[in-house]
Motif scaffolding. Structure first.
Motif, PDB file in Angstrom:
ATOM      1  N   GLN A  11      -6.749  -0.599  17.008  1.00  0.00           N
ATOM      2  CA  GLN A  11      -7.707  -1.106  16.014  1.00  0.00           C
ATOM      3  C   GLN A  11      -8.688  -0.019  15.545  1.00  0.00           C
ATOM      4  OE1 GLN A  11      -9.782  -4.572  17.393  1.00  0.00           O
ATOM      5  NE2 GLN A  11     -10.151  -5.305  15.318  1.00  0.00           N
ATOM      6  N   GLU A  12      -9.128   0.809  16.507  1.00  0.00           N
ATOM      7  CA  GLU A  12     -10.089   1.862  16.182  1.00  0.00           C
ATOM      8  C   GLU A  12      -9.464   2.919  15.254  1.00  0.00           C
ATOM      9  OE1 GLU A  12     -12.527   4.700  19.049  1.00  0.00           O
ATOM     10  OE2 GLU A  12     -12.318   2.649  19.804  1.00  0.00           O
ATOM     11  N   GLN A  13      -8.223   3.315  15.597  1.00  0.00           N
ATOM     12  CA  GLN A  13      -7.529   4.300  14.748  1.00  0.00           C
ATOM     13  C   GLN A  13      -7.266   3.711  13.358  1.00  0.00           C
ATOM     14  OE1 GLN A  13      -4.311   4.604  17.599  1.00  0.00           O
ATOM     15  NE2 GLN A  13      -4.629   6.810  17.798  1.00  0.00           N
ATOM     16  N   ALA A  14      -6.975   2.419  13.328  1.00  0.00           N
ATOM     17  CA  ALA A  14      -6.702   1.750  12.047  1.00  0.00           C
ATOM     18  C   ALA A  14      -7.945   1.814  11.157  1.00  0.00           C
ATOM     19  CB  ALA A  14      -6.291   0.299  12.290  1.00  0.00           C
ATOM     20  N   LYS A  15      -9.111   1.583  11.774  1.00  0.00           N
ATOM     21  CA  LYS A  15     -10.380   1.611  11.022  1.00  0.00           C
ATOM     22  C   LYS A  15     -10.612   3.032  10.467  1.00  0.00           C
ATOM     23  CE  LYS A  15     -15.122   0.029  11.668  1.00  0.00           C
ATOM     24  NZ  LYS A  15     -15.922   1.206  11.960  1.00  0.00           N
ATOM     25  N   ALA A  16     -10.363   4.036  11.324  1.00  0.00           N
ATOM     26  CA  ALA A  16     -10.579   5.428  10.908  1.00  0.00           C
ATOM     27  C   ALA A  16      -9.652   5.794   9.739  1.00  0.00           C
ATOM     28  CB  ALA A  16     -10.336   6.358  12.095  1.00  0.00           C
ATOM     29  N   LEU A  17      -8.399   5.360   9.815  1.00  0.00           N
ATOM     30  CA  LEU A  17      -7.442   5.687   8.746  1.00  0.00           C
ATOM     31  C   LEU A  17      -7.821   5.006   7.435  1.00  0.00           C
ATOM     32  CD1 LEU A  17      -4.045   5.520  10.681  1.00  0.00           C
ATOM     33  CD2 LEU A  17      -4.997   7.529   9.536  1.00  0.00           C
ATOM     34  N   SER A  18      -8.289   3.758   7.541  1.00  0.00           N
ATOM     35  CA  SER A  18      -8.626   3.072   6.287  1.00  0.00           C
ATOM     36  C   SER A  18      -9.874   3.700   5.675  1.00  0.00           C
ATOM     37  CB  SER A  18      -8.733   1.562   6.471  1.00  0.00           C
ATOM     38  OG  SER A  18      -9.865   1.261   7.192  1.00  0.00           O
ATOM     39  N   GLU A  19     -10.783   4.227   6.521  1.00  0.00           N
ATOM     40  CA  GLU A  19     -11.972   4.889   5.971  1.00  0.00           C
ATOM     41  C   GLU A  19     -11.612   6.244   5.364  1.00  0.00           C
ATOM     42  OE1 GLU A  19     -15.159   2.695   8.871  1.00  0.00           O
ATOM     43  OE2 GLU A  19     -14.761   4.837   9.219  1.00  0.00           O
ATOM     44  N   LYS A  20     -10.731   6.991   6.056  1.00  0.00           N
ATOM     45  CA  LYS A  20     -10.408   8.348   5.595  1.00  0.00           C
ATOM     46  C   LYS A  20      -9.507   8.348   4.353  1.00  0.00           C
ATOM     47  CE  LYS A  20      -8.822  12.805   7.315  1.00  0.00           C
ATOM     48  NZ  LYS A  20      -8.183  13.539   8.380  1.00  0.00           N
ATOM     49  N   TYR A  21      -8.469   7.490   4.383  1.00  0.00           N
ATOM     50  CA  TYR A  21      -7.468   7.554   3.301  1.00  0.00           C
ATOM     51  C   TYR A  21      -7.441   6.315   2.412  1.00  0.00           C
ATOM     52  CZ  TYR A  21      -5.453  11.401   6.027  1.00  0.00           C
ATOM     53  OH  TYR A  21      -5.255  12.577   6.707  1.00  0.00           O
ATOM     54  N   ASN A  22      -8.363   5.370   2.680  1.00  0.00           N
ATOM     55  CA  ASN A  22      -8.323   4.114   1.919  1.00  0.00           C
ATOM     56  C   ASN A  22      -7.064   3.287   2.183  1.00  0.00           C
ATOM     57  OD1 ASN A  22     -10.509   3.318   0.504  1.00  0.00           O
ATOM     58  ND2 ASN A  22     -10.097   4.678  -1.251  1.00  0.00           N
ATOM     59  N   TYR A  23      -6.413   3.520   3.302  1.00  0.00           N
ATOM     60  CA  TYR A  23      -5.211   2.756   3.633  1.00  0.00           C
ATOM     61  C   TYR A  23      -5.592   1.306   3.928  1.00  0.00           C
ATOM     62  CZ  TYR A  23      -2.423   7.024   4.546  1.00  0.00           C
ATOM     63  OH  TYR A  23      -1.749   8.204   4.449  1.00  0.00           O
ATOM     64  N   ILE A  24      -4.681   0.398   3.598  1.00  0.00           N
ATOM     65  CA  ILE A  24      -4.854  -0.989   4.036  1.00  0.00           C
ATOM     66  C   ILE A  24      -4.066  -1.108   5.334  1.00  0.00           C
ATOM     67  CG2 ILE A  24      -4.496  -3.422   3.434  1.00  0.00           C
ATOM     68  CD1 ILE A  24      -4.555  -2.455   0.481  1.00  0.00           C
ATOM     69  N   MET A  25      -4.732  -1.509   6.420  1.00  0.00           N
ATOM     70  CA  MET A  25      -4.101  -1.573   7.733  1.00  0.00           C
ATOM     71  C   MET A  25      -4.011  -3.034   8.160  1.00  0.00           C
ATOM     72  SD  MET A  25      -3.787   1.748   8.320  1.00  0.00           S
ATOM     73  CE  MET A  25      -3.265   1.815  10.026  1.00  0.00           C
ATOM     74  N   LYS A  26      -2.860  -3.404   8.749  1.00  0.00           N
ATOM     75  CA  LYS A  26      -2.696  -4.800   9.205  1.00  0.00           C
ATOM     76  C   LYS A  26      -2.054  -4.842  10.578  1.00  0.00           C
ATOM     77  CE  LYS A  26      -2.539  -7.727   5.142  1.00  0.00           C
ATOM     78  NZ  LYS A  26      -1.667  -8.139   4.075  1.00  0.00           N
ATOM     79  N   GLU A  27      -2.356  -5.893  11.309  1.00  0.00           N
ATOM     80  CA  GLU A  27      -1.744  -6.108  12.625  1.00  0.00           C
ATOM     81  C   GLU A  27      -0.286  -6.523  12.398  1.00  0.00           C
ATOM     82  OE1 GLU A  27      -0.830  -6.979  16.468  1.00  0.00           O
ATOM     83  OE2 GLU A  27      -0.698  -8.555  14.959  1.00  0.00           O
TER      84      GLU A  27
END
Ligand SMILES: Nc1ncnc2c1ncn2[C@@H]1O[C@H](COP(=O)(O)OP(=O)(O)O)[C@@H](O)[C@H]1O
Ligand SMILES: NC(=O)OP(=O)(O)O
Length: 314
Positions: free
Chosen positions: A138-154
């Motif tokens: 979850q933490e890495q997902a948050k970082a990726l969405s902040e850095k690259y604007n990725y949409i992350m889902k479980e």
């Protein structure tokens, strides 16, 4: 002479591995399972997924642009094309070698770079749903969405993944070439990663920013080639009701009506098992005599013999 059973196989992520060395190893096992089916007297056409692979290629291309500002962004459609070639190269060689090792010299293997047309107005472009790349926490997902604007889902209790748009296939652009090769007895790898998504404007085909679900593209190819079987190979031997819960129930032979009811009851996770079941229902209901099967790669032979897997029939 008895007509050979024509089978379209859709290979899932576990048939390919997540890294280059894993893929080199995985394609050998995959080739053995496919050639087993050929030795059983089946005519096989191979399609495959690309979730991990297209994520890997896309990350590499983003890193390139970061390092060298003269390198423009690589569109996702081009990353899908790269993933088709990357997987096709290893799979084609593994199949060729396995055929030759078993003394089969008359089946050439070819990978077809395949474009699949989608509708530019498909609402799926507005709601990304297709998981690609690695699983992260979850933490890495948050970082990726902040850095690259990725949409992350479980994704099915296995962690978080980036999701991208996944429009439905409308037309397989190279279908006539695929048909010609298959009818000539060649072992064809096509519709890799669901096909390179394109939209049409007159005679021009334009890459679309999406990853098509290989289960839907494989289903379309199986119908177009008038296959007898669509086999979707994944990481579970059977499809389950109440998957991952204490009341989990594995399904064997089910009718289209039962499958539709289970879909409406929400038993299959979107982005993972749901597209497989939907593709299986679509194929098996498209014409009498067509069967769809979802099972493990190692069980594909037993599956077509009706000994395991979840089978869908009219
Ligand atoms: N109802 C279900 N029955 C079985 N597996 C399910 C179900 N719902 C979700 N899954 C998950 O879906 C996975 C298959 O989807 P996925 O990994 O996306 O496929 P692929 O093999 O094409 O990469 C299974 O390994 C399982 O973890
Ligand atoms: N394109 C596609 O459906 O890939 P996966 O099978 O890896 O999800």
């Amino acid at each position: 002479m008895k007509k050979k059973k024509r089978i379209v196989i859709a290979l899932g992520g576990n048939a390919l591995g997540n890294t280059l060395p894993e893929q080199m190893k995985a394609v050998k096992t995959t080739a053995r399972a496919i050639v087993d089916l050929i030795e059983e007297g089946c005519e096989v056409v191979v399609a495959h997924g690309n979730g991990p692979q297209v994520g890997m290629v896309n990350n590499a291309m983003i890193a390139l642009t970061h390092e060298d500002s003269s390198q423009p962004n690589t569109p996702l459609s081009v990353c899908v094309a790269m993933s088709q070639a990357y997987v096709g190269y290893d799979l084609q060689n593994a199949l060729r070698e396995e055929l030759l090792n078993r003394g089969i010299h008359d089946i050439p293997v070819a990978t077809m770079i395949t474009q699949v047309r989608v509708d530019e107005n498909d609402p799926a472009f507005l709601t990304p749903s297709k998981p690609i790349g690695k699983f992260v926490d979850q933490e890495q997902a948050k970082a990726l969405s902040e850095k690259y604007n990725y949409i992350m889902k479980e994704d099915s209790g296995r962690g978080y993944r980036r999701v991208v748009a996944s429009p439905k296939p409308v037309e397989i652009v190279e279908i006539e070439t695929i048909r010609t090769l298959v009818d000539a007895g060649e072992l064809v790898i096509a519709c890799g990663g669901g096909g390179i998504p394109v939209t049409r404007s007159g005679n021009h085909l334009k890459g679309a920013s999406a990853v098509i679900d290989k289960d839907f593209a494989s289903c379309m190819m199986a119908k177009e080639l008038d296959a007898d079987f669509l086999i979707i190979l994944t990481a579970v031997e059977k499809v389950a009701l109440n998957f991952g819960t204490p009341s989990e129930k594995w399904l064997g032979d089910i009718s289209i009506e039962e499958a539709k009811q289970y879909i409406s009851e929400g038993h299959f996770a979107p982005g993972s098992m749901l597209p497989k079941v939907e593709a299986a229902v679509d194929f098996a209901s498209s014409k009498a005599g067509r069967t769809a099967l979802i099972t493990l790669l190692e069980k594909s032979k037993e599956g077509i013999q009706g000994k395991t897997g979840t089978t869908f029939h009219l």
